[in-house]
Design an enzyme around this catalytic site. Structure first.
Site, short mmCIF file in Angstrom:
data_model
loop_
_atom_site.label_atom_id
_atom_site.label_comp_id
_atom_site.label_asym_id
_atom_site.label_seq_id
_atom_site.Cartn_x
_atom_site.Cartn_y
_atom_site.Cartn_z
N ASP A 198 73.38 44.54 22.90
CA ASP A 198 72.63 45.79 22.82
C ASP A 198 72.01 46.04 24.19
O ASP A 198 72.26 45.28 25.14
CB ASP A 198 71.55 45.72 21.72
CG ASP A 198 71.32 47.09 21.06
OD1 ASP A 198 70.94 48.01 21.78
OD2 ASP A 198 71.55 47.21 19.85
N HIS A 268 74.00 51.91 23.45
CA HIS A 268 73.36 50.59 23.32
C HIS A 268 74.03 49.55 24.23
O HIS A 268 74.23 48.41 23.84
CB HIS A 268 73.41 50.11 21.86
CG HIS A 268 72.43 50.83 20.96
ND1 HIS A 268 71.07 50.64 21.05
CD2 HIS A 268 72.63 51.74 19.97
CE1 HIS A 268 70.47 51.41 20.14
NE2 HIS A 268 71.38 52.08 19.48
N GLU A 332 74.01 55.97 17.75
CA GLU A 332 72.98 56.48 18.66
C GLU A 332 73.48 56.57 20.11
O GLU A 332 72.80 56.13 21.03
CB GLU A 332 71.74 55.58 18.59
CG GLU A 332 71.14 55.54 17.20
CD GLU A 332 69.90 54.65 17.08
OE1 GLU A 332 68.99 55.03 16.34
OE2 GLU A 332 69.87 53.58 17.72
C1 TNX Z 1 68.49 51.97 14.49
S1 TNX Z 1 70.88 50.89 12.80
C2 TNX Z 1 69.42 51.23 15.16
C3 TNX Z 1 69.03 49.96 15.80
C4 TNX Z 1 67.55 49.76 15.75
C5 TNX Z 1 67.05 50.12 14.37
C6 TNX Z 1 65.60 49.87 14.16
C7 TNX Z 1 71.48 51.36 14.05
C8 TNX Z 1 72.86 51.61 13.87
N1 TNX Z 1 70.76 51.55 15.15
O1 TNX Z 1 69.50 49.92 17.12
O2 TNX Z 1 67.26 48.44 16.05
O3 TNX Z 1 67.29 51.48 14.14
O4 TNX Z 1 65.26 50.02 12.80
#
Ligand code: TNX
Length: 777
Positions: A198, A268, A332
């Site tokens: 990440d 990420h 994301e």
């Molecule tokens: C969203 S779940 C994210 C993570 C974060 C999390 C915190 C996801 C696919 N992405 O990178 O750690 O929320 O709750």
């Protein structure tokens, strides 16, 4: 004398009776609940130090499972049973795999006076039977255990029963990863989703790209709290060598757990970019992330070298994991860099992508990226899993979807014929608070997911057609470790909510019953304590339900416990004891005046945690209230009455139901005071977190009316505008009138800055007002 003799003999008889040892009895009331059980009155099986565990000589998997069972028993009792491959045997636990079942994870257990037989349809089934037996052991067992005669038939409802662990945000040593796997195994979880990369750390050795770990596995410091702008002084580093990964994969395999690795791309990826800046659109320089959230810098989608890099990485990663799947993230991914990058622009032109309202260009480019990586992985004989964002811009042809932003993405994908794993964050993200008493919980970045909520989750939501149901492979809990620096933190967040998911994916849904589940879990919590697994005990404490009655202008407080344990309470800020007033279940305590309410429950003579509620009763308390502008859906919770429920939102979190959030709009509340009321002041709390986009109101005004139609402003104050960030803080805005006024209706207006100002990193985004309790005096 004779009388004395009688007394003495009665006493001796009494001592003899009470000191006679009773053998502790095993209980099959475990989690996940077994599917079918037929317990009889026939003679029980007595397990003692001479009992043996037998396995077929030719089956090395069962031999290992036998050794594990012996170890499990030793963890709870003081003795270790011998294992043997002798088959013609009595006083033994026999492991076999002769059970004929279509379900490859099914097992049947027979207990009679001479044997406990655990018979799986495969070795995996036998292993789950072993877990059932080990969980049935009473924690007070020492030399002997009585197992009631029974036949248990058991099998899982879903094939994918998972739990993830994020080792990027914080690094966890091998010993902890193994302990985590042990905990999962106890609850028949069969997939460990290992989030290895990440923004904040790359944690898997890649021989061809050594900098990924030399540079990408290290960060100097970490943000403190949430959007504080302050950093600690603790470096975080660590990664797993390929040899260590193989060792952990084997450890999991011996516990019938498949490890699915996640290499999160194209977003990420800051840790990878910091290691090899040519992978990004701007070329850097980049630094391994030290804050949480989403970064703009992502892998460049126009640069061929990025795909060469990914191919090389996958060539090393895939052979380490026997799993059929690899998770490639896809979540994301911001598109800003792509939209400004000449290489990405050229790629989009070359692909002939056309912007459309349904599929913006950036999403189409993401879809190209994921589909290309999918092909690369399919060509190497494996399949991909991606977060539900990979549905945007068109889904990669063979992808399995992990639906995290609710279940809608999963429903959509299943109806299109894709396999789906359900992980909706509101239910199964175990990084959220598990107790509403947030001031006394380890810090998290918000939201409240109590055990009951996790338990209520149904992986097959409405909206699926018949054919699509089979595409729901199962569900999993996810552990994101932004706020979990240690293994103990992880255990505490995992247990017991993971057990709720474990039952959801194992037991037939019609058989689920929350209170009954908690009573089984409570028994197992003693195993956790004995095994030194941190676990949250909130579900065994007093649960409340607070009903705001705006007709009678009072609050009704109901309390309960899962097993109707006695609850004692006090109304005047006094410590409750077993001598305090006894609460009558289902009958409310009515709150009409300022009260510090305290209550406690006793179970097995052990005093629970004191429940405390500070009710502030002011003139608008429990009065009818309406809002002109709706709060954001996620910050609506119980709606407007939250602002007149006599309780103040906590400073620790604005995301657990006590604060209402208004996105980009003003705040305007109308309150009916029910009768002409003297008003001299008003207080309103605002949660300010400028980096997170929460701004204090620009102004506060109070208007009064006798008829609810014509209002007169009796107070207005405008505050100075902010020109820089401040640390998160709760501020109280007050309206103090020079002279008291009389009003039947009032309006409270707090103006919002609406958009984030020029100086803010996210200028132009919506600003939030985060408000609680309109206190009128
Ligand atoms: C969203 S779940 C994210 C993570 C974060 C999390 C915190 C996801 C696919 N992405 O990178 O750690 O929320 O709750």
């Amino acid at each position: 004398m004779f009388r004395n003799f009688l007394c003495l003999s009665t006493l001796l008889f009494f001592i003899a009776c009470t000191s006679e040892k009773t053998t502790p009895v095993a209980s099959y009331d475990i989690v996940p609940m077994v599917q079918e059980i037929k317990t009889t009155d026939a003679k029980p099986f007595i397990l003692n130090k001479t009992t043996k565990i037998s396995f077929p000589a030719t089956n090395s998997k069962l031999a290992r499972s036998a050794a594990l069972l012996s170890e499990y028993i030793a963890q709870i009792t003081d003795f270790r049973l011998e294992i043997t491959d002798k088959q013609d045997i009595e006083n033994a636990i026999k492991l076999t795999i002769d059970y004929a079942s279509d379900n490859p994870e099914a097992y049947i257990i027979n207990v009679n006076s001479s044997l406990i037989t655990i018979n799986g349809s495969t070795e995996a089934g036998t292993f789950y039977g072993i877990q059932t037996i080990r969980k049935s052991i009473p924690v007070n067992a020492d030399t002997e255990i009585e197992f009631p005669s029974t036949e248990i038939t058991d099998y899982p409802f879903y094939a994918h029963r998972g739990a993830s662990l994020d080792v990027s945000r914080h690094f966890f040593p091998i010993d902890f990863v193994k302990k985590y796997i042990d905990i999962l195994a106890m609850f028949n979880i069969n997939v460990f989703h290992w989030h290895l990369t990440d923004d904040q750390g790359w944690r898997i050795e890649i021989k061809k790209y050594p900098k990924l770990t030399e540079v990408g596995s290290k960060r100097e410091h970490t943000i403190i709290g949430r959007h504080t702008g302050e950093f600690d002084n603790k470096p975080v580093s660590g990664f797993y060598t390929q040899e260590e990964i193989k060792d952990i994969v084997k450890y999991a395999e011996e516990r019938f757990i498949t490890i699915i690795p996640e290499i999160d791309i194209p977003g990420h990826t800051l840790a990878a970019l910091a290691s090899y800046p040519y992978l990004g659109c701007t070329g850097g320089p980049y630094q391994v992330g030290a804050e949480w959230g989403i970064y703009e810098d992502v892998l460049c989608a126009g640069n061929e070298e990025v795909f060469t890099f990914l191919d090389d990485v996958m060539t090393e990663v895939l052979p380490l994991f026997p799993a059929r799947y690899i998770h490639i993230g896809g979540d994301e991914c911001l598109k800003n860099r792509w939209m400004a990058c000449p290489k990405c622009q050229a790629r989009m032109r070359h692909l002939g992508l056309k912007d459309s309202p349904e599929h913006p260009l950036g999403e189409q480019l993401q879809s190209y990226f994921i589909s290309r990586v999918e092909k690369m992985i399919n060509d190497k004989g494996k399949s991909i899993i991606g977060w539900d964002e990979i549905l945007e811009g068109g889904i990669a042809p063979n992808a399995t979807i992990m639906s995290w932003r609710g279940t809608e993405g999963g429903v959509y994908a299943a109806n299109k014929g894709h396999d789906v794993i359900m992980t909706p964050e509101q239910y199964v993200y175990l990084d959220y608070y598990q107790s509403p008493d947030v001031d006394n919980e380890p810090f998290t970045f918000g939201w409240l997911t109590e055990l009951k909520k996790t338990y209520s989750f149904n992986p097959m939501p409405a909206g699926l057609d018949e054919n699509s149901l089979k595409h729901i492979l199962g569900a999993q809990v996810n552990i994101w470790t932004e706020y979990m620096p240690s293994g103990q933190n992880v255990e505490y967040m995992l247990l017991p909510r993971m057990c709720a998911l474990a039952e959801t994916v194992w037991t037939n849904p019609e058989r689920k019953d929350y209170n009954e589940f908690v009573s089984r879990l409570y028994r197992l919590s003693k195993h956790f304590d004995k095994l030194e697994y941190e676990n949250c005990k909130q579900a065994y404490e007093i649960q409340d339900s607070i009903v705001v009655d705006t007709v009678k202008n009072e609050i009704n407080l109901y309390m309960s416990t899962f097993d109707n344990s006695p609850i004692y309470y006090t109304l005047g800020d006094k410590e409750p004891t077993a001598e305090s007033a006894l609460y009558t279940y289902n009958s409310p305590i009515t709150i009409k005046s300022n009260i510090i309410f305290k209550a406690v429950t006793y179970r097995e003579n052990v005093r629970g945690k004191v429940y405390t509620k500070d009710f502030i009763v002011h003139k608008a308390f429990a009065k009818p209230i309406t809002l002109k502008y709706e709060p954001d859906k996620r910050y609506m919770f119980d709606g407007a009455t939250t602002l007149v429920n006599g309780q103040l939102g906590s400073n620790a979190s604005y995301r657990t139901g006590m604060w209402l959030g208004f996105p980009g709009t003003d705040f305007e509340a109308h309150i009916d005071m029910k009768e002409l009321t003297d008003i001299s002041s008003l207080d309103l709390n605002s949660y300010v977190n400028t980096r997170g986009g929460l701004f204090a109101p620009k102004s506060l005004a109070l208007l009064i009316s006798a008829d609810g139609n014509t209002y007169k402003e009796v107070f207005k104050e405008t505050y100075e505008e902010r020109t820089e960030h401040i640390s998160p803080v709760v501020i109280t805005l007050s309206a103090n009138l020079n002279e008291a006024v009389k009003a039947r209706y009032i309006k409270v207006i707090a103006e919002s800055v609406k958009v984030l100002p020029e100086w803010h990193e996210k200028k132009g985004d919506k600003a939030y007002l985060m408000l609680d309790e309109v206190r009128v005096y």
